[in-house]
Design a protein around this motif. Structure first.
Motif, mmCIF file in Angstrom:
data_model
loop_
_atom_site.group_PDB
_atom_site.id
_atom_site.type_symbol
_atom_site.label_atom_id
_atom_site.label_comp_id
_atom_site.label_asym_id
_atom_site.label_seq_id
_atom_site.Cartn_x
_atom_site.Cartn_y
_atom_site.Cartn_z
ATOM 1 N N LEU A 45 0.816 -1.214 0.000
ATOM 2 C CA LEU A 45 0.000 0.000 0.000
ATOM 3 C C LEU A 45 0.850 1.265 0.000
ATOM 4 O O LEU A 45 0.343 2.347 -0.275
ATOM 5 N N ASN A 84 0.759 3.212 -3.251
ATOM 6 C CA ASN A 84 -0.515 3.839 -3.610
ATOM 7 C C ASN A 84 -1.112 3.234 -4.891
ATOM 8 O O ASN A 84 -1.331 3.931 -5.882
ATOM 9 N N SER A 120 -6.786 4.170 -6.522
ATOM 10 C CA SER A 120 -7.247 5.545 -6.663
ATOM 11 C C SER A 120 -8.755 5.507 -6.840
ATOM 12 O O SER A 120 -9.331 4.454 -7.091
ATOM 13 N N GLU A 144 -2.847 8.968 4.041
ATOM 14 C CA GLU A 144 -2.985 8.339 2.721
ATOM 15 C C GLU A 144 -2.943 6.812 2.805
ATOM 16 O O GLU A 144 -3.631 6.124 2.072
ATOM 17 N N LYS A 145 -2.136 6.288 3.718
ATOM 18 C CA LYS A 145 -2.040 4.838 3.858
ATOM 19 C C LYS A 145 -3.367 4.251 4.352
ATOM 20 O O LYS A 145 -3.789 3.194 3.900
ATOM 21 N N GLN A 189 -5.669 4.067 1.443
ATOM 22 C CA GLN A 189 -5.341 2.910 0.609
ATOM 23 C C GLN A 189 -5.901 1.626 1.215
ATOM 24 O O GLN A 189 -6.406 0.762 0.501
#
Length: 77
Positions: free
Chosen positions: A10, A13, A16, A55-56, A59
């Motif tokens: 992850l 990334n 999306s 962000e992780k 994901q």
């Protein structure tokens, strides 16, 4: 969350998402669409994404919502 992504996939990334005018959500994995969310399911997803701390975590939410779609025999271009 450290124990969930042991292979650090992850961090790249790979997922999306895109929100359309009508509120649908398209989820992509390495640029290929793998899931479409509509209606209540899309609303619930967007609420979870807004609550994500980083962000992780986003994901991870995307990975969980797509489910088990990868089997290991897919080709990468």
């Amino acid at each position: 969350m450290g124990n969930i992504d042991k292979r650090k996939r992850l961090d790249e990334n790979p997922f999306s998402y895109e929100i359309t005018k009508d509120g649908s959500v398209f989820i992509e994995f390495h640029g290929k669409r793998v899931k479409i969310l509509k209606g209540k399911e899309a609303e619930k997803f967007l609420e979870r994404i807004e609550e994500a701390e980083d962000e992780k975590e986003e994901q991870l939410i995307l990975a969980k919502i797509t489910g088990n779609f990868k089997r290991g025999n897919e080709r990468r271009k």
